[in-house]
Design a protein around this motif. Structure first.
Motif, short mmCIF file in Angstrom:
data_model
loop_
_atom_site.label_atom_id
_atom_site.label_comp_id
_atom_site.label_asym_id
_atom_site.label_seq_id
_atom_site.Cartn_x
_atom_site.Cartn_y
_atom_site.Cartn_z
N ARG A 8 -7.57 1.35 7.18
CA ARG A 8 -8.38 2.65 7.09
C ARG A 8 -7.56 3.69 6.86
O ARG A 8 -8.87 4.60 6.53
CB ARG A 8 -9.17 2.32 8.41
CG ARG A 8 -9.74 0.88 8.39
CD ARG A 8 -11.46 0.72 8.16
NE ARG A 8 -11.72 1.73 8.91
CZ ARG A 8 -12.35 2.51 10.16
NH1 ARG A 8 -12.36 1.11 10.84
NH2 ARG A 8 -12.97 3.11 10.72
N LEU A 9 -6.89 3.80 6.77
CA LEU A 9 -6.22 5.65 6.43
C LEU A 9 -6.38 5.61 5.02
O LEU A 9 -6.41 6.25 4.94
CB LEU A 9 -4.91 5.03 7.23
CG LEU A 9 -3.77 5.87 7.36
CD1 LEU A 9 -5.00 7.40 8.03
CD2 LEU A 9 -2.69 6.34 8.33
N SER A 10 -6.08 4.25 4.46
CA SER A 10 -6.17 4.77 3.20
C SER A 10 -7.20 5.07 2.03
O SER A 10 -7.44 6.20 1.73
CB SER A 10 -5.85 3.46 2.24
OG SER A 10 -5.87 3.43 0.68
N GLY A 11 -8.44 5.38 2.46
CA GLY A 11 -9.37 4.57 2.59
C GLY A 11 -10.18 6.42 3.37
O GLY A 11 -11.26 7.07 2.47
N LEU A 12 -8.75 6.93 4.85
CA LEU A 12 -10.07 8.06 4.75
C LEU A 12 -9.53 9.29 4.07
O LEU A 12 -9.74 10.58 3.74
CB LEU A 12 -9.73 7.99 6.24
CG LEU A 12 -10.42 7.45 6.90
CD1 LEU A 12 -9.86 7.60 8.70
CD2 LEU A 12 -11.52 8.05 7.13
N LEU A 13 -7.81 8.94 3.01
CA LEU A 13 -6.82 10.30 2.99
C LEU A 13 -8.02 10.51 1.63
O LEU A 13 -8.29 10.18 0.96
CB LEU A 13 -5.55 9.53 2.44
CG LEU A 13 -5.14 9.83 3.62
CD1 LEU A 13 -3.26 8.60 2.71
CD2 LEU A 13 -4.11 10.63 4.61
N PRO A 14 -7.48 11.71 1.10
CA PRO A 14 -7.83 12.30 0.17
C PRO A 14 -7.53 12.10 -1.52
O PRO A 14 -6.50 11.64 -1.27
CB PRO A 14 -8.06 14.31 0.52
CG PRO A 14 -6.89 13.97 1.11
CD PRO A 14 -6.51 12.75 2.38
N HIS A 15 -7.94 11.85 -2.55
CA HIS A 15 -6.86 11.54 -3.67
C HIS A 15 -7.18 12.39 -4.22
O HIS A 15 -8.04 13.54 -4.03
CB HIS A 15 -8.61 10.40 -4.14
CG HIS A 15 -8.37 9.59 -3.79
ND1 HIS A 15 -7.54 7.95 -4.08
CD2 HIS A 15 -9.59 8.44 -2.51
CE1 HIS A 15 -8.35 7.49 -3.60
NE2 HIS A 15 -8.94 7.27 -3.06
N PRO A 16 -6.01 12.44 -4.87
CA PRO A 16 -5.97 13.59 -6.12
C PRO A 16 -6.82 13.90 -6.74
O PRO A 16 -8.17 13.18 -7.48
CB PRO A 16 -4.71 13.34 -6.15
CG PRO A 16 -4.48 12.41 -6.24
CD PRO A 16 -5.02 11.31 -5.17
N GLU A 17 -7.31 15.39 -7.34
CA GLU A 17 -8.13 15.73 -7.64
C GLU A 17 -8.28 15.43 -8.97
O GLU A 17 -9.59 15.58 -9.72
CB GLU A 17 -8.99 17.40 -7.60
CG GLU A 17 -8.34 17.99 -6.04
CD GLU A 17 -8.26 19.07 -5.94
OE1 GLU A 17 -8.80 19.47 -6.88
OE2 GLU A 17 -7.84 19.70 -4.47
N VAL A 18 -7.81 15.41 -9.96
CA VAL A 18 -7.77 15.56 -11.85
C VAL A 18 -7.19 14.43 -12.10
O VAL A 18 -6.06 13.61 -11.63
CB VAL A 18 -6.86 16.62 -12.58
CG1 VAL A 18 -6.79 16.26 -13.55
CG2 VAL A 18 -6.86 18.18 -11.58
#
Length: 486
Positions: free
Chosen positions: A423-433
Motif C-alpha cells: 500500500r505504501l509503495s502505491g502511495l509514494l510518488p514515482h520519479p518524473e522522467v
C-alpha cells in the motif's frame, strides 16, 4: 451507598489502567529492535519505591535512584460519557506512571464546568482531601489545565502539591529529551507554561525602595525599581528569546538535509500517531533502524530518519516523530513546531493507531487535530492499525468500519507488514522522467546512483557501457544525459 459503590468501581477500573502502557507489563523487544542501548541509559535513574532522595554517601551520586511520588488523580468531565471520562483518567494514570509516580487513588466528578476556585466541587474536593490524607499521598494530579487560582485553591485545601496534566506532560518530555534541540524545545515549553503562573508573597518579593523598606531614607529615595516577580518574568522572557534563536538555528540544519533529499527526489514518509501506538517498533520492522522502543508514553521525542526501499527498488525515507496525545499542551505544539514540520513536509503520512486501546477512534481524532495545527491535514494519509494481535475483535471491526482503507498489522508478530509495504509503495510518488541511456564503464558512480535513488526498469551490459532504462528525477536525468554516449 449505591453511588459510593459505583464510584469505587469506576476508580477501580481506572486504577487497573487496562489498555495503557503500564498495564501490559514489560516491553517486548524483537531482534529488529537492535541492542536498545539507549533503554539502559533511560532506566539508570528510574524512580523506585522505598528509596530516599537523600544521599548517605557521596559515592552514591552516580547510582542513586529517586523516590516514587505517591499521587492521587482528580478528573472533571462535563461532556461525553462516563466511559470516555474513565479512559481519560486511565490515560492520566499511565502518564503519571511514565513520569515516575505511584498512583494510589483517584476521584472523578461530572459537573457542568470545573469549579473556578478549586477545580472540583466543594464536596468532591473534601473527599479528595480525605483520600490524600488516608493514602499518605504527596501529590495531586488534575486531568485538565488548572488556572493559577484553581491550583492555589486546591493546594490550600488538600495541603499537598497540586499539578495539572500539562505540567505532567512537560515533566515527561523533560525526562526523555536527549538531543540538544529536543532539550531546548522542552525548556522553551516549560518557560511558556511557567511565565503566567509566577506568583509572590508580599514584602519578601519587593524590590521597590520607599518608606521603611528603603532603610528609613523615605521621600526622595523612591524609584521605579522592579519587584522580584517582575525581575523573574524579565529573566524568563530573555531566556525564552535566546532559546527561540537557538531552535531557529538548529532548524536550519534539518531544513538543509530535507532540501537535499528533495533535490535528489527521495520521497519521504512520516510516521505519526498517538503516543505508545508502536511507531518506533514499526520503524524498526520496516527498516531495521534499531531505535529505542519502550512500553511507555512519549518514549520517542527526537525524530529519527531512516532509508527504506520499495519492492520495485525505489528509495524513500521513514521519519519516526514524537507521539501525540489528547489535549497536547499548546506550549509543546509551538515549541516542537520545527520538529513537527517533518510531518507537514512529508509525501505520505503513516498514521499509526493502537488497535488494542479502548478508544482508538479518539486517538485518531486527537492526532488529526494536531496534524491540522501543523498544516499536514491535506497530505495522503494511510491509517495503520497496530497491535492487532492484542486488539479486541469488536473494537477492531468498528475501527475498520469507520476507516475502510486502513491496514491492520502487528509490529510484534510481523502480520500485515507485506500488505503495508504494498500500500505504501502505491502511495509514494514515482520519479518524473523516464529515459534510456548508455553510461560508459568509467561512470560507475552514476549507475550506482541510479540504483540508489531511481526506479530501474531495465539494465543491460554492452561492449560500450551499461544501458539503463529508468525513471529518475529531473536533476539526475540531466547528469545521465550529459554522461551518455548514445
Amino acid at each position: 451507598m449505591e453511588e459510593d459503590s459505583g464510584r469505587s468501581a469506576a476508580v477501580e477500573r481506572i486504577l487497573s489502567r487496562a489498555g495503557t502502557a503500564v498495564a501490559e507489563g514489560r516491553t517486548q523487544h524483537h531482534e529488529r529492535d537492535g541492542e536498545q542501548a539507549d533503554l539502559a541509559d533511560r532506566q539508570a535513574l528510574r524512580r523506585v519505591a522505598g528509596l530516599s532522595t537523600e544521599l548517605e554517601d557521596v559515592t552514591e551520586v552516580e547510582y542513586r535512584q529517586l523516590r516514587l511520588e505517591r499521587v492521587v488523580l482528580a478528573g472533571v468531565y462535563s461532556a461525553g460519557t462516563a466511559t470516555e471520562a474513565e479512559n481519560n483518567l486511565r490515560e492520566l494514570a499511565a502518564l503519571a506512571e511514565t513520569a515516575g509516580s505511584s498512583v494510589l487513588d483517584g476521584v472523578l466528578q461530572r459537573r457542568p464546568a470545573p469549579d473556578p476556585g478549586t477545580f472540583l466541587g466543594s464536596g468532591k474536593a473534601e473527599e479528595l482531601r480525605a483520600l490524600v490524607s488516608a493514602a499518605g499521598a504527596d501529590t495531586v494530579i488534575c486531568d485538565g489545565e488548572l488556572s493559577p487560582s484553581q491550583r492555589r485553591g486546591l493546594e490550600d485545601l488538600v495541603k499537598v502539591k497540586v499539578i495539572d496534566r500539562t505540567a505532567l506532560i512537560l515533566d515527561i518530555f523533560a525526562q526523555h529529551a536527549t538531543s540538544k534541540e529536543g532539550k531546548a524545545q522542552v525548556e522553551l515549553a516549560q518557560y511558556e507554561y511557567l511565565l503566567p503562573r509566577l506568583r509572590g508573597w508580599g514584602e519578601s518579593m519587593s524590590r521597590q525602595a520607599g518608606g521603611q523598606a528603603a532603610g528609613g531614607v523615605g521621600i526622595g529615595s523612591r524609584g521605579p525599581g522592579e519587584t522580584k516577580i517582575e525581575l523573574d518574568r524579565r529573566r524568563i522572557r530573555t531566556k525564552m528569546a535566546k532559546l527561540r534563536r537557538e531552535i531557529a538555528a538548529m532548524k536550519t540544519a534539518r531544513v538543509t538535509k530535507r532540501d537535499s533529499r528533495r533535490r535528489n527526489a527521495v520521497p519521504s514518509v512520516a510516521i505519526a500517531g498517538y503516543t505508545n501506538a508502536g511507531k518506533s517498533s514499526l520503524l524498526n520492522r520496516l527498516t531495521g533502524a534499531g531505535v529505542l522502543v519502550e512500553n511507555a508514553l512519549f518514549a520517542t521525542l527526537d525524530p529519527t530518519v531512516r532509508r527504506a526501499r520499495t519492492e520495485d527498488g525505489r528509495v524513500y525515507t521513514l521519519t519516526d516523530t514524537v507521539g501525540f496525545v489528547r489535549q497536547l499542551p499548546t506550549q509543546l505544539v509551538e515549541a516542537f513546531r520545527s520538529t513537527l514540520e517533518e510531518v507537514a513536509e512529508a509525501d505520505v503520512v503513516l498514521h499509526v493507531v493502537d488497535g488494542s486501546h479502548p478508544d482508538p477512534l479518539g486517538q485518531l481524532s486527537a492526532v488529526r487535530s494536531v496534524l491540522l495545527e501543523v498544516g499536514a491535514q491535506d497530505l495522503p494519509e494511510l491509517v495503520v492499525v497496530n497491535k492487532a494481535d492484542a486488539a479486541d475483535p469488536d473494537v477492531l471491526a468498528e475501527l475498520l468500519r469507520r476507516e475502510t482503507d486502513a491496514v491492520v498489522v502487528s509490529a510484534r508478530t510481523g502480520d500485515g507488514l507485506d500488505k503495508l509495504r504494498d500500500r505504501l509503495s502505491g502511495l509514494l510518488p514515482h520519479p518524473e522522467v523516464t529515459l534510456e541511456v548508455l553510461i560508459p564503464f568509467d561512470r560507475g558512480d552514476l549507475v550506482s546512483r541510479v540504483h540508489a535513488e531511481a526506479e530501474v526498469l531495465a539494465q543491460e551490459h554492452t561492449a560500450s557501457g551499461t544501458r539503463l532504462r529508468a525513471r529518475v528525477s529531473p536533476t539526475l536525468a540531466r547528469l545521465l544525459n550529459a554522461a551518455s554516449t548514445g
